[in-house]
Motif scaffolding. Structure first.
Motif, PDB file in Angstrom:
ATOM      1  N   LEU A 152       0.862  -1.185   0.000  1.00  0.00           N
ATOM      2  CA  LEU A 152       0.000   0.000   0.000  1.00  0.00           C
ATOM      3  C   LEU A 152       0.897   1.232   0.000  1.00  0.00           C
ATOM      4  N   VAL A 153       0.582   2.180  -0.867  1.00  0.00           N
ATOM      5  CA  VAL A 153       1.289   3.461  -0.894  1.00  0.00           C
ATOM      6  C   VAL A 153       0.245   4.562  -0.917  1.00  0.00           C
ATOM      7  N   TRP A 154       0.262   5.429   0.097  1.00  0.00           N
ATOM      8  CA  TRP A 154      -0.690   6.545   0.133  1.00  0.00           C
ATOM      9  C   TRP A 154       0.102   7.839   0.285  1.00  0.00           C
ATOM     10  N   ILE A 155       0.017   8.667  -0.729  1.00  0.00           N
ATOM     11  CA  ILE A 155       0.563  10.026  -0.676  1.00  0.00           C
ATOM     12  C   ILE A 155      -0.626  10.963  -0.493  1.00  0.00           C
ATOM     13  N   VAL A 156      -0.754  11.535   0.685  1.00  0.00           N
ATOM     14  CA  VAL A 156      -1.852  12.460   0.947  1.00  0.00           C
ATOM     15  C   VAL A 156      -1.249  13.744   1.516  1.00  0.00           C
ATOM     16  N   THR A 157      -0.894  14.616   0.592  1.00  0.00           N
ATOM     17  CA  THR A 157      -0.185  15.847   0.954  1.00  0.00           C
ATOM     18  C   THR A 157      -1.010  17.097   0.666  1.00  0.00           C
ATOM     19  N   ASN A 158      -2.314  16.911   0.505  1.00  0.00           N
ATOM     20  CA  ASN A 158      -3.168  18.082   0.238  1.00  0.00           C
ATOM     21  C   ASN A 158      -3.916  18.527   1.499  1.00  0.00           C
ATOM     22  N   TRP A 159      -3.257  18.377   2.650  1.00  0.00           N
ATOM     23  CA  TRP A 159      -3.783  18.873   3.928  1.00  0.00           C
ATOM     24  C   TRP A 159      -3.172  20.238   4.260  1.00  0.00           C
ATOM     25  N   TYR A 160      -2.924  21.054   3.270  1.00  0.00           N
ATOM     26  CA  TYR A 160      -2.199  22.312   3.488  1.00  0.00           C
ATOM     27  C   TYR A 160      -2.846  23.182   4.563  1.00  0.00           C
ATOM     28  N   ARG A 161      -2.009  23.717   5.437  1.00  0.00           N
ATOM     29  CA  ARG A 161      -2.458  24.659   6.469  1.00  0.00           C
ATOM     30  C   ARG A 161      -1.482  25.835   6.525  1.00  0.00           C
ATOM     31  N   THR A 162      -2.018  27.036   6.717  1.00  0.00           N
ATOM     32  CA  THR A 162      -1.197  28.237   6.833  1.00  0.00           C
ATOM     33  C   THR A 162      -0.723  28.414   8.274  1.00  0.00           C
ATOM     34  N   GLN A 163       0.247  29.297   8.464  1.00  0.00           N
ATOM     35  CA  GLN A 163       0.657  29.632   9.827  1.00  0.00           C
ATOM     36  C   GLN A 163      -0.488  30.291  10.581  1.00  0.00           C
ATOM     37  N   ALA A 164      -1.318  31.061   9.876  1.00  0.00           N
ATOM     38  CA  ALA A 164      -2.467  31.711  10.522  1.00  0.00           C
ATOM     39  C   ALA A 164      -3.421  30.685  11.102  1.00  0.00           C
ATOM     40  N   TYR A 165      -3.566  29.556  10.439  1.00  0.00           N
ATOM     41  CA  TYR A 165      -4.412  28.483  10.966  1.00  0.00           C
ATOM     42  C   TYR A 165      -3.902  28.044  12.329  1.00  0.00           C
ATOM     43  N   TYR A 166      -2.601  27.792  12.418  1.00  0.00           N
ATOM     44  CA  TYR A 166      -2.037  27.338  13.689  1.00  0.00           C
ATOM     45  C   TYR A 166      -2.071  28.433  14.753  1.00  0.00           C
ATOM     46  N   HIS A 215       5.811  27.391  12.417  1.00  0.00           N
ATOM     47  CA  HIS A 215       6.357  27.652  13.750  1.00  0.00           C
ATOM     48  C   HIS A 215       5.495  26.910  14.773  1.00  0.00           C
ATOM     49  N   ILE A 216       5.696  25.595  14.843  1.00  0.00           N
ATOM     50  CA  ILE A 216       4.958  24.734  15.757  1.00  0.00           C
ATOM     51  C   ILE A 216       5.916  23.696  16.323  1.00  0.00           C
ATOM     52  N   ALA A 217       5.515  23.076  17.440  1.00  0.00           N
ATOM     53  CA  ALA A 217       6.383  22.091  18.084  1.00  0.00           C
ATOM     54  C   ALA A 217       6.133  20.676  17.573  1.00  0.00           C
ATOM     55  N   VAL A 218       4.964  20.451  16.990  1.00  0.00           N
ATOM     56  CA  VAL A 218       4.572  19.097  16.588  1.00  0.00           C
ATOM     57  C   VAL A 218       4.874  18.871  15.109  1.00  0.00           C
ATOM     58  N   GLU A 219       4.554  17.659  14.645  1.00  0.00           N
ATOM     59  CA  GLU A 219       4.946  17.262  13.292  1.00  0.00           C
ATOM     60  C   GLU A 219       4.037  17.873  12.228  1.00  0.00           C
ATOM     61  N   ASP A 220       4.652  18.337  11.141  1.00  0.00           N
ATOM     62  CA  ASP A 220       3.882  18.805   9.983  1.00  0.00           C
ATOM     63  C   ASP A 220       4.344  18.132   8.693  1.00  0.00           C
ATOM     64  N   ASP A 221       5.196  17.113   8.814  1.00  0.00           N
ATOM     65  CA  ASP A 221       5.661  16.357   7.654  1.00  0.00           C
ATOM     66  C   ASP A 221       6.044  14.960   8.137  1.00  0.00           C
ATOM     67  N   VAL A 222       5.456  13.927   7.528  1.00  0.00           N
ATOM     68  CA  VAL A 222       5.623  12.561   8.032  1.00  0.00           C
ATOM     69  C   VAL A 222       5.774  11.567   6.875  1.00  0.00           C
ATOM     70  N   THR A 223       6.708  10.648   7.021  1.00  0.00           N
ATOM     71  CA  THR A 223       6.825   9.486   6.141  1.00  0.00           C
ATOM     72  C   THR A 223       6.880   8.239   7.025  1.00  0.00           C
ATOM     73  N   GLU A 235       3.568   2.335   2.681  1.00  0.00           N
ATOM     74  CA  GLU A 235       4.241   3.626   2.752  1.00  0.00           C
ATOM     75  C   GLU A 235       3.162   4.698   2.869  1.00  0.00           C
ATOM     76  N   PHE A 236       3.327   5.587   3.824  1.00  0.00           N
ATOM     77  CA  PHE A 236       2.323   6.633   4.070  1.00  0.00           C
ATOM     78  C   PHE A 236       3.052   7.955   4.202  1.00  0.00           C
ATOM     79  N   ILE A 237       2.707   8.906   3.335  1.00  0.00           N
ATOM     80  CA  ILE A 237       3.372  10.209   3.299  1.00  0.00           C
ATOM     81  C   ILE A 237       2.315  11.301   3.433  1.00  0.00           C
TER      82      ILE A 237
END
Length: 391
Positions: A152-166, A215-223, A235-237
């Protein structure tokens, strides 16, 4: 359906408010909001003005003790899902919780035990299970049409968030507030669908970048790389830092493959397992006239579907689309991913609960969060699109 289920809604923020508006505007669909609860005084004042006939409480225990509700829908911050649910089960109420089930497998396991002991209906808002595209993929994989699962390979990178969101709330993207980043907030649906379709892996190796794009402490990019007992891999990205992003799920077995992309499911079928390819002709192997199928389905609004399914399970005993006890499965993947990233090695499933509690506890104690302006996100027309699959 018989008399509507009386709902106590705990947490009336963005998603809780969406549930409230849908139930209020769709009488006769099996649910009625009988009580509301939110810890924010300003929000309670607004709710009292907008819904004068619905009592509003400051504490979930007061709502439960009032006897006004026979079921609760939990839309509070992640850490509070298990304790609120446990209190509700102890009082004999049914529970529907938002995703994720919680932050730690240990807390969610205790919630599951309370649900089982209560005998009450327990559901989780994995609304993407209501999408027939994913249901079809599950049918083909679990039903054996793809043969032995391979990858299984899932590329799901369209969860874009701005800094203003955070920056819109001090609790966002913090270990003490949300308990994580993209894995806990945006991707739980994808992690659930991964395991729902393909099953839980045996172990994972994960690479999490913490505050890579924001500018956050948690993860915003994962493989994540995962391995299964039968030799299959996954594989999950995912990330909140790419635009326009991709949403592509590919699943391979020894009798073909599936690709879910652009709102379509494409299925390539083999006439026999590919390991026997060298003993057959190419023509008989691929069977061109039957080797390919394509499916498209309108994407439904899964939230109302699961709300009504919850009511039908209470009133008529209908099977749940997303049983609450299954929330621990996707959380097991994310907990294991954190453990792998924090320790630099493999993380086995079932998750080492005590190790996870210790390591996330270290991060919670060490966390310092800069002052942020607490404000609601914009709720204009089209806001609910953020919960769609967004191919």
């Amino acid at each position: 359906m018989s008399e509507s289920v009386k709902i106590g809604l705990v947490g009336v923020g963005n998603i809780g408010g969406a549930h409230l508006r849908w139930i209020a505007s769709h009488p006769g669909r099996g649910l009625r909001v009988a009580a509301l609860c939110d810890i924010d005084p300003a929000k309670r004042e607004r709710l009292a003005r907008e819904y004068p006939d619905i009592p509003v409480f400051a504490d979930h225990r007061e709502l439960i003790a009032s006897g006004l509700a026979e079921a609760v829908v939990i839309a509070a911050p992640h850490y509070f899902h298990p304790p609120i649910a446990i209190d509700a089960f102890a009082a004999g109420l049914h529970v529907l919780t938002e995703k994720p089930a919680g932050v730690s497998v240990k807390a969610v396991r205790e919630m599951n035990e309370a649900a089982k002991a209560s005998g009450k209906v327990f559901a989780i808002m994995f609304n993407q299970r209501a999408n027939p595209l994913f249901a079809k993929a599950r049918e083909l994989v679990r039903g054996g049409s793809l043969g032995e699962p391979k990858r299984l390979v899932w590329i799901v990178t369209n969860w874009y968030r701005t800094q203003a969101y955070y920056d819109s709330g001090g609790w966002r993207a913090t270990w003490n507030g949300e308990g994580g980043g993209v894995l806990l907030n945006q991707a739980p649906h994808n992690l659930d669908l991964w395991q729902w379709i393909f099953g839980l892996p045996r172990r994972v190796m994960a690479f999490c970048a913490f505050g890579k794009y924001h500018h956050i402490a948690v993860e915003d990019d994962v493989t994540i790389h995962a391995e299964y007992d039968n030799g299959a891999t996954a594989e999950f990205i995912t990330t909140t830092g790419e635009a326009p992003g991709t949403n592509r799920l590919e699943i391979a077995g020894d009798r073909g493959k599936l690709v879910l992309e652009d709102g379509k499911l494409r299925w390539w079928r083999l006439s026999e397992p590919e390991r026997t390819f060298c003993f057959t002709s190419r023509e008989s192997f691929f069977q061109p006239e039957t080797a390919y199928a394509e499916y498209t389905f309108p994407e439904p609004d899964g939230h109302p579907i699961l709300l009504q399914n919850f009511a039908a399970a209470i009133r008529r005993g209908e099977p749940l689309i997303a049983p609450g006890e299954e929330g621990v499965r996707s959380l097991s993947i994310s907990n294991a991913a954190y453990l792998s990233a924090w320790t630099g090695g493999w993380a086995e499933l079932p998750v080492d609960e005590e190790r996870f509690e210790a390591l996330i506890g270290e991060r919670r104690r060490a966390e310092t969060v800069p002052a942020r302006e607490a404000k609601a996100e914009g709720m204009g027309e089209g806001y609910s699109e953020r919960w769609q699959v967004r191919w």
